[in-house]
Design an enzyme around this catalytic site. Structure first.
Site, PDB file in Angstrom:
ATOM      1  N   ASP A  65      -1.654  -1.226  10.599  1.00 40.42           N
ATOM      2  CA  ASP A  65      -1.726  -1.179   9.136  1.00 40.42           C
ATOM      3  C   ASP A  65      -2.256  -2.462   8.533  1.00 40.42           C
ATOM      4  O   ASP A  65      -2.234  -2.620   7.315  1.00 40.42           O
ATOM      5  CB  ASP A  65      -0.304  -0.997   8.574  1.00 40.42           C
ATOM      6  CG  ASP A  65       0.051   0.457   8.399  1.00 40.42           C
ATOM      7  OD1 ASP A  65      -0.785   1.300   8.729  1.00 40.42           O
ATOM      8  OD2 ASP A  65       1.170   0.721   7.943  1.00 40.42           O
ATOM      9  N   LYS A  86       0.859  -1.202   0.000  1.00 42.72           N
ATOM     10  CA  LYS A  86       0.000   0.000   0.000  1.00 42.72           C
ATOM     11  C   LYS A  86       0.888   1.243   0.000  1.00 42.72           C
ATOM     12  O   LYS A  86       2.056   1.200   0.389  1.00 42.72           O
ATOM     13  CB  LYS A  86      -0.916   0.052   1.221  1.00 42.72           C
ATOM     14  CG  LYS A  86      -0.205   0.048   2.601  1.00 42.72           C
ATOM     15  CD  LYS A  86       0.249   1.402   3.114  1.00 42.72           C
ATOM     16  CE  LYS A  86       0.920   1.326   4.481  1.00 42.72           C
ATOM     17  NZ  LYS A  86       1.752   2.491   4.818  1.00 42.72           N
TER      18      LYS A  86
HETATM   19  O1  C5P Z   1       0.474  -1.005  15.240  1.00 39.75           O
HETATM   20  P1  C5P Z   1       1.896  -1.200  14.871  1.00 39.75           P
HETATM   21  O2  C5P Z   1       2.504  -2.410  15.495  1.00 39.75           O
HETATM   22  O3  C5P Z   1       2.141  -1.140  13.395  1.00 39.75           O
HETATM   23  O4  C5P Z   1       2.671   0.054  15.463  1.00 39.75           O
HETATM   24  C1  C5P Z   1       4.061   0.078  15.612  1.00 39.75           C
HETATM   25  C2  C5P Z   1       4.417   1.217  16.547  1.00 39.75           C
HETATM   26  O5  C5P Z   1       4.199   2.487  15.896  1.00 39.75           O
HETATM   27  C3  C5P Z   1       3.612   1.288  17.822  1.00 39.75           C
HETATM   28  O6  C5P Z   1       4.168   0.514  18.849  1.00 39.75           O
HETATM   29  C4  C5P Z   1       3.654   2.765  18.166  1.00 39.75           C
HETATM   30  O7  C5P Z   1       4.870   3.083  18.786  1.00 39.75           O
HETATM   31  C5  C5P Z   1       3.673   3.431  16.808  1.00 39.75           C
HETATM   32  N1  C5P Z   1       2.341   3.875  16.350  1.00 39.75           N
HETATM   33  C6  C5P Z   1       1.762   5.008  16.891  1.00 39.75           C
HETATM   34  N2  C5P Z   1       0.536   5.420  16.451  1.00 39.75           N
HETATM   35  C7  C5P Z   1      -0.108   4.751  15.470  1.00 39.75           C
HETATM   36  C8  C5P Z   1       0.455   3.590  14.896  1.00 39.75           C
HETATM   37  C9  C5P Z   1       1.678   3.180  15.369  1.00 39.75           C
HETATM   38  O8  C5P Z   1       2.335   5.657  17.772  1.00 39.75           O
HETATM   39  N3  C5P Z   1      -1.286   5.208  15.054  1.00 39.75           N
END
Ligand code: C5P
Length: 322
Positions: free
Chosen positions: A136, A10
């Site tokens: 994501d 994406k």
């Molecule tokens: O959800 P995901 O594992 O992809 O997120 C990775 C990291 O990115 C999270 O632990 C967080 O630190 C950060 N993040 C965030 N806000 C979001 C998505 C991700 O702070 N909306």
């Protein structure tokens, strides 16, 4: 027997970062768009127990930190099934590139595993598992053009944008998403700025609204006397929809900013960072211009590919296609 699934990437068309929430995540607004570049994920289930990940790319973890591992574990649990699950990932997409590759791999694993087990999950279960695995991930359960809010995991089907030619350029630097969010927080630490951040979320929503329902368009979405793909692309630039990560990522990694400039010079109509990078993409109206731009970037040492943005129907058709 095994099931193979194409795991598409994406891009983000605009990404607005809001205030950090109590759970540490940031409130987001973004439009996700699937594109034609993909990894291949193969799943087979045999006798025994456990999950095994096979990938030649040494940067991909093969333990329980892998998104595919986490997705498979949850699918088995939800379906109350056991087995020896082997997941083979043929990596073509950049690792940590802002293209959602690991997230897409997780959805490919879920769907392939369901097929292998011949037991479908309920839609809501699928979505729950996807959002547990990562912010994501759920978008890949929809594909095409998708609105993302919340921490990015709350997804809504949008009317598909037209298919544009798209050059994906990924400078060889690793950007950590949590670090990029931390840098953003530092940049917006004081209270006054925090309020401005919230206001900007509203402005973003209005910009997206204005873009997708521009005055040039008839109620059917087809502009009188205009080619829709061209008009929407010009309006995208005019409406000023941007990715907030650019303001923290570009100063730290000048090579990424330089790749964006190279795409602009090569004639892209709209250029932006995807996610927190390091991928920048350029949207083009003509295949020839896109191909030339990808070639030029590659010649200058920036890995680049020419592809197309992938509408929903095609996304699902090609996912399981031969
Ligand atoms: O959800 P995901 O594992 O992809 O997120 C990775 C990291 O990115 C999270 O632990 C967080 O630190 C950060 N993040 C965030 N806000 C979001 C998505 C991700 O702070 N909306």
């Amino acid at each position: 027997m095994s099931t193979s699934v194409r795991s598409f990437a994406k891009i983000n068309i605009g990404l607005k970062i809001g205030p950090a929430r109590e759970d540490g995540f940031h409130e987001l607004r973004t439009i996700y768009q699937t594109v034609g570049l993909a990894d291949l994920v193969r799943v087979d289930v045999g006798r025994g127990l456990g999950i095994e990940i096979v990938c030649r790319d040494k940067r991909v973890p093969t333990d329980e930190s892998n998104t595919c591992w986490r997705a498979a574990e949850r699918v088995l649990k939800a379906l109350k099934t056991r087995g020896k699950v082997r997941i083979t990932i043929e990596k073509k997409l950049p690792v940590q590139g802002g293209l959602g590759a690991a997230s897409s791999n997780a959805v490919a694993t879920m769907l392939a595993l369901e097929r292998e087990l011949k037991k479908p999950l309920a839609e809501e279960e699928r979505l729950r598992i996807a959002s547990e695995v990562g912010s994501d991930v759920p978008l890949f359960l929809i594909g095409g053009t998708v609105l993302g809010i919340g921490r990015g995991e709350q997804v809504f089907t949008l009317e598909d944008l037209p298919s544009w030619h798209c050059v994906i350029a990924t400078p060889d630097v690793g950007v950590s998403t949590p670090q990029a969010f931390a840098d953003w927080d530092r940049q917006h630490a004081d209270k006054l700025t925090a309020r401005r951040v919230s206001d900007k979320m509203d402005v973003f929503s209005r910009s997206v609204y204005a873009w997708l329902s521009g005055s040039r368009f008839s109620p059917t979405g087809v502009p009188a006397g205009w080619d829709r793909a061209e008009a929407l692309l010009l309006d995208l630039v005019r409406t000023g929809i941007e990715n907030d990560f650019e303001s923290v990522v570009f100063p730290k990694y000048p090579a990424i900013r330089e790749a964006k400039r190279a795409l602009e010079r090569a004639g892209a109509k709209y250029v932006s960072l995807s996610g927190s990078g390091s991928t920048v993409y350029g949207l083009f109206l003509h295949a020839e211009n896109a191909g030339n731009a990808a070639q030029k970037l590659s010649d200058n040492g920036v890995p680049a590919h020419s592809t197309v943005t992938l509408p929903r129907e095609q996304y699902w058709k090609e996912m399981f296609g031969k």
